[in-house]
Design a protein around this motif. Structure first.
Motif, PDB file in Angstrom:
ATOM      1  N   SER A  14       9.952  -3.903  -1.779  1.00  0.00           N
ATOM      2  CA  SER A  14       8.917  -4.719  -1.155  1.00  0.00           C
ATOM      3  C   SER A  14       9.618  -5.791  -0.325  1.00  0.00           C
ATOM      4  O   SER A  14      10.614  -6.377  -0.770  1.00  0.00           O
ATOM      5  N   VAL A  15       9.113  -6.035   0.877  1.00  0.00           N
ATOM      6  CA  VAL A  15       9.678  -7.087   1.730  1.00  0.00           C
ATOM      7  C   VAL A  15       8.553  -7.987   2.232  1.00  0.00           C
ATOM      8  O   VAL A  15       7.409  -7.549   2.380  1.00  0.00           O
ATOM      9  N   GLU A  16       8.902  -9.244   2.470  1.00  0.00           N
ATOM     10  CA  GLU A  16       7.914 -10.189   2.973  1.00  0.00           C
ATOM     11  C   GLU A  16       7.571  -9.861   4.426  1.00  0.00           C
ATOM     12  O   GLU A  16       8.426  -9.432   5.200  1.00  0.00           O
ATOM     13  N   GLY A  17       6.306 -10.028   4.767  1.00  0.00           N
ATOM     14  CA  GLY A  17       5.872  -9.796   6.136  1.00  0.00           C
ATOM     15  C   GLY A  17       6.211 -10.965   7.047  1.00  0.00           C
ATOM     16  O   GLY A  17       6.683 -12.017   6.605  1.00  0.00           O
ATOM     17  N   TYR A  18       5.955 -10.764   8.333  1.00  0.00           N
ATOM     18  CA  TYR A  18       6.315 -11.778   9.322  1.00  0.00           C
ATOM     19  C   TYR A  18       5.648 -13.107   9.023  1.00  0.00           C
ATOM     20  O   TYR A  18       6.280 -14.166   9.112  1.00  0.00           O
ATOM     21  N   ARG A  19       4.374 -13.078   8.658  1.00  0.00           N
ATOM     22  CA  ARG A  19       3.666 -14.344   8.408  1.00  0.00           C
ATOM     23  C   ARG A  19       4.299 -15.114   7.263  1.00  0.00           C
ATOM     24  O   ARG A  19       4.421 -16.345   7.322  1.00  0.00           O
ATOM     25  N   HIS A  20       4.698 -14.401   6.213  1.00  0.00           N
ATOM     26  CA  HIS A  20       5.308 -15.075   5.075  1.00  0.00           C
ATOM     27  C   HIS A  20       6.709 -15.575   5.416  1.00  0.00           C
ATOM     28  O   HIS A  20       7.111 -16.669   4.977  1.00  0.00           O
ATOM     29  N   VAL A 189       6.725  12.202  -2.885  1.00  0.00           N
ATOM     30  CA  VAL A 189       5.602  11.304  -3.168  1.00  0.00           C
ATOM     31  C   VAL A 189       5.918   9.942  -2.563  1.00  0.00           C
ATOM     32  O   VAL A 189       7.020   9.415  -2.761  1.00  0.00           O
ATOM     33  N   LEU A 190       4.977   9.400  -1.830  1.00  0.00           N
ATOM     34  CA  LEU A 190       5.147   8.086  -1.198  1.00  0.00           C
ATOM     35  C   LEU A 190       3.971   7.214  -1.595  1.00  0.00           C
ATOM     36  O   LEU A 190       2.815   7.610  -1.428  1.00  0.00           O
ATOM     37  N   LEU A 191       4.252   6.030  -2.134  1.00  0.00           N
ATOM     38  CA  LEU A 191       3.233   5.039  -2.441  1.00  0.00           C
ATOM     39  C   LEU A 191       3.470   3.831  -1.554  1.00  0.00           C
ATOM     40  O   LEU A 191       4.622   3.455  -1.295  1.00  0.00           O
ATOM     41  N   SER A 192       2.381   3.188  -1.129  1.00  0.00           N
ATOM     42  CA  SER A 192       2.535   2.003  -0.297  1.00  0.00           C
ATOM     43  C   SER A 192       1.323   1.097  -0.435  1.00  0.00           C
ATOM     44  O   SER A 192       0.236   1.536  -0.842  1.00  0.00           O
ATOM     45  N   THR A 193       1.532  -0.152  -0.089  1.00  0.00           N
ATOM     46  CA  THR A 193       0.435  -1.104   0.046  1.00  0.00           C
ATOM     47  C   THR A 193      -0.094  -1.038   1.477  1.00  0.00           C
ATOM     48  O   THR A 193       0.463  -0.352   2.333  1.00  0.00           O
ATOM     49  N   ASP A 194      -1.161  -1.768   1.750  1.00  0.00           N
ATOM     50  CA  ASP A 194      -1.831  -1.599   3.047  1.00  0.00           C
ATOM     51  C   ASP A 194      -1.036  -2.151   4.224  1.00  0.00           C
ATOM     52  O   ASP A 194      -1.398  -1.917   5.371  1.00  0.00           O
ATOM     53  N   GLY A 195       0.074  -2.839   3.963  1.00  0.00           N
ATOM     54  CA  GLY A 195       0.888  -3.337   5.060  1.00  0.00           C
ATOM     55  C   GLY A 195       1.515  -2.242   5.897  1.00  0.00           C
ATOM     56  O   GLY A 195       1.929  -2.474   7.032  1.00  0.00           O
ATOM     57  N   LEU A 196       1.586  -1.020   5.348  1.00  0.00           N
ATOM     58  CA  LEU A 196       2.145   0.116   6.094  1.00  0.00           C
ATOM     59  C   LEU A 196       1.072   1.118   6.517  1.00  0.00           C
ATOM     60  O   LEU A 196       1.401   2.189   7.025  1.00  0.00           O
ATOM     61  N   ALA A 197      -0.187   0.793   6.313  1.00  0.00           N
ATOM     62  CA  ALA A 197      -1.251   1.761   6.594  1.00  0.00           C
ATOM     63  C   ALA A 197      -1.258   2.194   8.058  1.00  0.00           C
ATOM     64  O   ALA A 197      -1.424   3.379   8.366  1.00  0.00           O
ATOM     65  N   ARG A 246       8.914  -3.104  15.342  1.00  0.00           N
ATOM     66  CA  ARG A 246       7.927  -2.039  15.577  1.00  0.00           C
ATOM     67  C   ARG A 246       6.840  -2.053  14.511  1.00  0.00           C
ATOM     68  O   ARG A 246       5.647  -1.958  14.817  1.00  0.00           O
ATOM     69  N   LEU A 247       7.246  -2.181  13.234  1.00  0.00           N
ATOM     70  CA  LEU A 247       6.250  -2.203  12.171  1.00  0.00           C
ATOM     71  C   LEU A 247       5.527  -3.550  12.099  1.00  0.00           C
ATOM     72  O   LEU A 247       4.339  -3.606  11.789  1.00  0.00           O
ATOM     73  N   THR A 248       6.260  -4.624  12.398  1.00  0.00           N
ATOM     74  CA  THR A 248       5.627  -5.941  12.393  1.00  0.00           C
ATOM     75  C   THR A 248       4.534  -6.030  13.445  1.00  0.00           C
ATOM     76  O   THR A 248       3.495  -6.665  13.235  1.00  0.00           O
ATOM     77  N   ALA A 249       4.748  -5.370  14.588  1.00  0.00           N
ATOM     78  CA  ALA A 249       3.724  -5.375  15.645  1.00  0.00           C
ATOM     79  C   ALA A 249       2.454  -4.679  15.196  1.00  0.00           C
ATOM     80  O   ALA A 249       1.357  -5.008  15.661  1.00  0.00           O
ATOM     81  N   LEU A 250       2.584  -3.729  14.276  1.00  0.00           N
ATOM     82  CA  LEU A 250       1.409  -3.029  13.766  1.00  0.00           C
ATOM     83  C   LEU A 250       0.700  -3.830  12.684  1.00  0.00           C
ATOM     84  O   LEU A 250      -0.529  -3.795  12.573  1.00  0.00           O
ATOM     85  N   ASN A 251       1.479  -4.547  11.872  1.00  0.00           N
ATOM     86  CA  ASN A 251       0.907  -5.286  10.750  1.00  0.00           C
ATOM     87  C   ASN A 251       1.920  -6.330  10.300  1.00  0.00           C
ATOM     88  O   ASN A 251       3.063  -5.995   9.989  1.00  0.00           O
ATOM     89  N   ALA A 252       1.504  -7.601  10.252  1.00  0.00           N
ATOM     90  CA  ALA A 252       2.404  -8.693   9.885  1.00  0.00           C
ATOM     91  C   ALA A 252       2.384  -8.996   8.396  1.00  0.00           C
ATOM     92  O   ALA A 252       2.989  -9.955   7.937  1.00  0.00           O
ATOM     93  N   ASP A 253       1.686  -8.158   7.609  1.00  0.00           N
ATOM     94  CA  ASP A 253       1.567  -8.368   6.173  1.00  0.00           C
ATOM     95  C   ASP A 253       2.861  -7.948   5.462  1.00  0.00           C
ATOM     96  O   ASP A 253       3.719  -7.291   6.047  1.00  0.00           O
TER      97      ASP A 253
END
Length: 266
Positions: A14-20, A189-197, A246-253
């Motif tokens: 797990s990594v902190e998003g841009y906002r955090h 199997v891949l599990l993720s939170t909504d930050g990668l949706a 690239r991923l931060t541009a999609l979601n900063a969570d």
């Protein structure tokens, strides 16, 4: 988080998003896994950003999940696939919520978090989720191409609401979604939170999520190997991907990715 046993190679973080990062706040996601005999349990959680102790809540949730889901599943590893598996998953979730609420007491809402769990056994794969986490499976090929499948997510609270249900929500027990999958071809199997949706899933015309093949294929392939521990460079590469522009541009969570692939036996 490195390699597991029982034929699965496991890695995630797990990594902190841009906002955090910008605000100097900690990551409120968490992930964990455990292996016991023939049972492997994977769990991810996303603490509610508006709650003051959600970082602790997500960590507590995944720690309790791997403990109680592996205990229930190991005691019933020969359970035939079907309704009994759904009951087993619901009972394990009840165990988790009881201890979670007993531990957090009157301040439980301050620890609000989602929870997504996958149980891997020789006969079936079990999946339970509350909130907006998601799971993608890799299973089989078609015309020589790997096939990926997104497991169903819980129904929205209402047609007009994007409200998320948390483990601490009063109706959490009625809002869980469970699956029992029987497919010996599942090898990822891949599990993720909504930050990668946005990166990992696309929405079909009917609104159902479908895997973004290029993203999930690359994530699985980078873990595919014959044997051995996950290297430091693989760990660093995953961290760099999750924090990438690239991923931060999609979601900063905050972002969590927990993946498991079947080990190739010689």
């Amino acid at each position: 988080m490195g390699a597991g046993r029982a034929g699965w190679r496991i890695h995630g973080m797990s990594v902190e998003g841009y906002r955090h990062r910008r605000d100097g706040r900690p990551c409120q996601d968490a992930c964990a896994h455990t292996v016991s005999g023939q049972v492997t349990v994977l769990a991810v959680a996303d603490g509610a950003g508006s709650r003051p102790r959600s970082e602790e809540g997500s960590r507590l949730a995944v720690d309790l999940a791997v403990e109680h889901f592996v205990r229930r599943s190991s005691a019933a590893v020969d359970t035939p696939p079907g309704e009994a598996v759904h009951d087993l998953l619901a009972d394990a979730f009840h165990d988790v919520t009881k201890v979670f609420l007993d531990t957090t007491g009157a301040s439980a809402v301050d620890f609000a978090t989602t929870l997504t769990v996958v149980v891997l056994t020789p006969g079936w794969l079990g999946h339970l989720t509350v909130g907006d986490g998601f799971v993608v499976l890799r299973a089989g090929t078609e015309d020589g191409e790997r096939q990926f499948h997104a497991l169903p997510q819980p129904a929205a609270v209402s047609e007009y609401s994007n409200e998320t249900v948390f483990l601490t929500s009063p109706d959490a027990g009625r809002r869980i979604h469970t699956d029992c999958v029987v497919d010996p071809g599942v090898d990822g199997v891949l599990l993720s939170t909504d930050g990668l949706a946005q990166a990992a899933l696309s929405r079909s015309a009917a609104g159902a999520p479908t895997p973004n093949t290029s993203f999930v294929d690359a994530v699985f392939r980078s873990l595919d190997t014959t044997s051995g521990p996950v290297s430091d460079s693989a760990h660093e590469n995953l961290a760099a991907l999750l924090r990438s522009d690239r991923l931060t541009a999609l979601n900063a969570d905050d972002k969590t990715l927990l993946r498991a692939v079947r080990e190739v036996r010689g």
